[in-house]
Design a protein around this motif. Structure first.
Motif, PDB file in Angstrom:
ATOM      1  N   SER A 189       0.837  -1.194   0.000  1.00 48.35           N
ATOM      2  CA  SER A 189       0.000   0.000   0.000  1.00 48.35           C
ATOM      3  C   SER A 189       0.874   1.247   0.000  1.00 48.35           C
ATOM      4  O   SER A 189       2.100   1.171   0.112  1.00 48.35           O
ATOM      5  CB  SER A 189      -0.936   0.002   1.218  1.00 48.35           C
ATOM      6  OG  SER A 189      -1.839   1.098   1.149  1.00 48.35           O
ATOM      7  N   THR A 190       0.226   2.403  -0.115  1.00 49.53           N
ATOM      8  CA  THR A 190       0.866   3.695   0.080  1.00 49.53           C
ATOM      9  C   THR A 190       0.453   4.217   1.445  1.00 49.53           C
ATOM     10  O   THR A 190      -0.745   4.221   1.777  1.00 49.53           O
ATOM     11  CB  THR A 190       0.455   4.685  -1.019  1.00 49.53           C
ATOM     12  OG1 THR A 190       0.929   4.212  -2.285  1.00 49.53           O
ATOM     13  CG2 THR A 190       1.039   6.063  -0.758  1.00 49.53           C
ATOM     14  N   PHE A 191       1.418   4.661   2.234  1.00 44.19           N
ATOM     15  CA  PHE A 191       1.150   5.069   3.620  1.00 44.19           C
ATOM     16  C   PHE A 191       1.484   6.545   3.819  1.00 44.19           C
ATOM     17  O   PHE A 191       2.549   7.013   3.404  1.00 44.19           O
ATOM     18  CB  PHE A 191       1.987   4.223   4.584  1.00 44.19           C
ATOM     19  CG  PHE A 191       1.766   2.739   4.432  1.00 44.19           C
ATOM     20  CD1 PHE A 191       0.672   2.130   5.008  1.00 44.19           C
ATOM     21  CD2 PHE A 191       2.648   1.962   3.690  1.00 44.19           C
ATOM     22  CE1 PHE A 191       0.455   0.760   4.862  1.00 44.19           C
ATOM     23  CE2 PHE A 191       2.448   0.604   3.530  1.00 44.19           C
ATOM     24  CZ  PHE A 191       1.344  -0.001   4.124  1.00 44.19           C
ATOM     25  N   ILE A 192       0.556   7.262   4.443  1.00 42.84           N
ATOM     26  CA  ILE A 192       0.776   8.660   4.815  1.00 42.84           C
ATOM     27  C   ILE A 192       1.505   8.690   6.153  1.00 42.84           C
ATOM     28  O   ILE A 192       1.079   8.045   7.120  1.00 42.84           O
ATOM     29  CB  ILE A 192      -0.543   9.430   4.917  1.00 42.84           C
ATOM     30  CG1 ILE A 192      -1.274   9.424   3.565  1.00 42.84           C
ATOM     31  CG2 ILE A 192      -0.294  10.863   5.377  1.00 42.84           C
ATOM     32  CD1 ILE A 192      -0.538  10.158   2.462  1.00 42.84           C
ATOM     33  N   ILE A 193       2.612   9.440   6.213  1.00 43.96           N
ATOM     34  CA  ILE A 193       3.436   9.513   7.420  1.00 43.96           C
ATOM     35  C   ILE A 193       3.213  10.865   8.076  1.00 43.96           C
ATOM     36  O   ILE A 193       3.470  11.910   7.473  1.00 43.96           O
ATOM     37  CB  ILE A 193       4.932   9.319   7.077  1.00 43.96           C
ATOM     38  CG1 ILE A 193       5.115   8.086   6.176  1.00 43.96           C
ATOM     39  CG2 ILE A 193       5.753   9.215   8.344  1.00 43.96           C
ATOM     40  CD1 ILE A 193       4.575   6.805   6.751  1.00 43.96           C
ATOM     41  N   THR A 194       2.761  10.864   9.310  1.00 47.05           N
ATOM     42  CA  THR A 194       2.342  12.114   9.953  1.00 47.05           C
ATOM     43  C   THR A 194       3.495  12.911  10.568  1.00 47.05           C
ATOM     44  O   THR A 194       3.361  14.121  10.754  1.00 47.05           O
ATOM     45  CB  THR A 194       1.308  11.823  11.046  1.00 47.05           C
ATOM     46  OG1 THR A 194       1.859  10.893  11.998  1.00 47.05           O
ATOM     47  CG2 THR A 194       0.050  11.224  10.442  1.00 47.05           C
ATOM     48  N   ASP A 195       4.611  12.262  10.888  1.00 52.66           N
ATOM     49  CA  ASP A 195       5.699  13.002  11.545  1.00 52.66           C
ATOM     50  C   ASP A 195       6.917  13.200  10.643  1.00 52.66           C
ATOM     51  O   ASP A 195       7.997  13.562  11.105  1.00 52.66           O
ATOM     52  CB  ASP A 195       6.122  12.314  12.848  1.00 52.66           C
ATOM     53  CG  ASP A 195       6.631  10.899  12.615  1.00 52.66           C
ATOM     54  OD1 ASP A 195       6.576  10.435  11.452  1.00 52.66           O
ATOM     55  OD2 ASP A 195       7.079  10.268  13.581  1.00 52.66           O
ATOM     56  N   GLU A 196       6.733  12.979   9.334  1.00 49.34           N
ATOM     57  CA  GLU A 196       7.788  13.202   8.330  1.00 49.34           C
ATOM     58  C   GLU A 196       9.056  12.409   8.614  1.00 49.34           C
ATOM     59  O   GLU A 196      10.147  12.818   8.216  1.00 49.34           O
ATOM     60  CB  GLU A 196       8.136  14.694   8.201  1.00 49.34           C
ATOM     61  CG  GLU A 196       7.000  15.580   7.749  1.00 49.34           C
ATOM     62  CD  GLU A 196       6.252  16.167   8.916  1.00 49.34           C
ATOM     63  OE1 GLU A 196       6.869  16.390   9.959  1.00 49.34           O
ATOM     64  OE2 GLU A 196       5.045  16.430   8.778  1.00 49.34           O
ATOM     65  N   LYS A 197       8.941  11.281   9.274  1.00 48.09           N
ATOM     66  CA  LYS A 197      10.131  10.481   9.574  1.00 48.09           C
ATOM     67  C   LYS A 197       9.733   9.008   9.655  1.00 48.09           C
ATOM     68  O   LYS A 197       8.840   8.629  10.417  1.00 48.09           O
ATOM     69  CB  LYS A 197      10.759  10.919  10.893  1.00 48.09           C
ATOM     70  CG  LYS A 197      12.065  10.184  11.232  1.00 48.09           C
ATOM     71  CD  LYS A 197      12.636  10.642  12.564  1.00 48.09           C
ATOM     72  CE  LYS A 197      13.099  12.084  12.506  1.00 48.09           C
ATOM     73  NZ  LYS A 197      13.800  12.480  13.767  1.00 48.09           N
ATOM     74  N   ILE A 198      10.424   8.185   8.853  1.00 50.54           N
ATOM     75  CA  ILE A 198      10.148   6.749   8.869  1.00 50.54           C
ATOM     76  C   ILE A 198      11.359   6.021   8.292  1.00 50.54           C
ATOM     77  O   ILE A 198      12.006   6.507   7.360  1.00 50.54           O
ATOM     78  CB  ILE A 198       8.873   6.418   8.049  1.00 50.54           C
ATOM     79  CG1 ILE A 198       8.541   4.917   8.165  1.00 50.54           C
ATOM     80  CG2 ILE A 198       9.034   6.833   6.595  1.00 50.54           C
ATOM     81  CD1 ILE A 198       7.209   4.555   7.542  1.00 50.54           C
ATOM     82  N   ASN A 199      11.681   4.860   8.857  1.00 47.61           N
ATOM     83  CA  ASN A 199      12.770   4.068   8.290  1.00 47.61           C
ATOM     84  C   ASN A 199      12.205   2.837   7.583  1.00 47.61           C
ATOM     85  O   ASN A 199      10.998   2.573   7.608  1.00 47.61           O
ATOM     86  CB  ASN A 199      13.804   3.690   9.356  1.00 47.61           C
ATOM     87  CG  ASN A 199      13.255   2.803  10.456  1.00 47.61           C
ATOM     88  OD1 ASN A 199      12.510   1.855  10.193  1.00 47.61           O
ATOM     89  ND2 ASN A 199      13.612   3.086  11.692  1.00 47.61           N
TER      90      ASN A 199
END
Length: 248
Positions: free
Chosen positions: A143-153
């Motif tokens: 899927s495509t995921f929206i990231i709320t805190d602009e940070k993901i590894n």
């Protein structure tokens, strides 16, 4: 019947021995204690076509209401200001303001400074509401995921996608990144702890993660394997017949 059973077991053992071995453990070469440097995770920078939600608080309630973001997406799920091709957003009281290339904190400080000429003690908060990553391939929930805190590894993204299936190649995960209208591609080995230090381990806006299937899945779902049970049964029957003939 004993001969049939022994023959079947022998055939299965041969087939299983030929199957490629897969390391399903992430970072299997990691020591018991490992320290990594997180300096490879720069702050997200605002880019063209980003949608930013901006809220402003000041001593003027009337001015604060001007910064209530409007829906700008067709499905009315995203609220904010879209960064245009010039890198600007059009704000109340200020007009056009260029935020392309800024970090969240830089944009907040810049807008607050511009607003201070019109209102007293403005406080600005910004969020990139269309910061997203896409995970496809051999995962349980692509899927495509929206990231709320602009940070993901990368591991967090795989976790959101339900982790890899057993067919996913952990030693060859492809990251596709688009920056300044250029696409770059990098393959990461999640069986190697050095991947933790890669600049691609921490994902950026619009990154695509592709988990490639290994050869065992291709073999399992190929047209040739559909007749494998018939071949095994035929070989077993032939072994029984040869054993009977030899006894005569």
């Amino acid at each position: 019947m004993k001969i049939l059973t022994r023959s079947s077991v022998l055939i299965l053992l041969v087939i299983s021995a030929c199957a490629p071995r897969r390391d399903l453990v992430y970072f299997s070469n990691m020591a018991n204690t490992t320290t990594t440097n997180d300096a490879q995770n720069p702050e997200a920078r605002i880019r063209q076509n980003d949608i930013v939600n901006i809220t402003m608080n000041s001593l003027s309630p009337e001015s604060n209401l001007l910064f209530t973001s409007k829906n700008i997406s067709p499905d009315a799920t995203l609220k904010g200001y879209r960064v245009n091709k010039s890198g600007n957003i059009h704000l109340p009281l200020i007009g056009d303001f260029k935020i392309e290339g800024m970090t969240i904190e830089e944009a907040q400080s810049g807008i607050a400074a511009a607003l201070s000429e019109h209102v007293k003690k403005p406080e600005v908060e910004i969020q990139i509401v269309n910061f997203k990553v896409t995970v496809i391939g051999e995962v349980n929930k692509p899927s495509t995921f929206i990231i709320t805190d602009e940070k993901i590894n990368l591991l967090e993204a795989l976790g959101m996608a339900g982790d890899m299936t057993v067919y996913g190649k952990r030693d060859n995960v492809l990251i596709i990144r688009t920056e300044d209208n250029r696409k770059t591609m990098k393959r990461l080995n999640l069986n190697n702890q050095e991947t933790l230090n890669s600049p691609y381990f921490n994902l950026r806006q619009n990154d695509i993660v592709y988990v490639e299937p290994d050869r065992s899945k291709a073999v399992e779902f190929s047209s040739n394997t559909r007749i494998a049970p018939m071949i095994i049964a035929s070989i077993s029957a032939a072994a029984v017949l040869i054993a009977v003939l030899l006894k005569r």
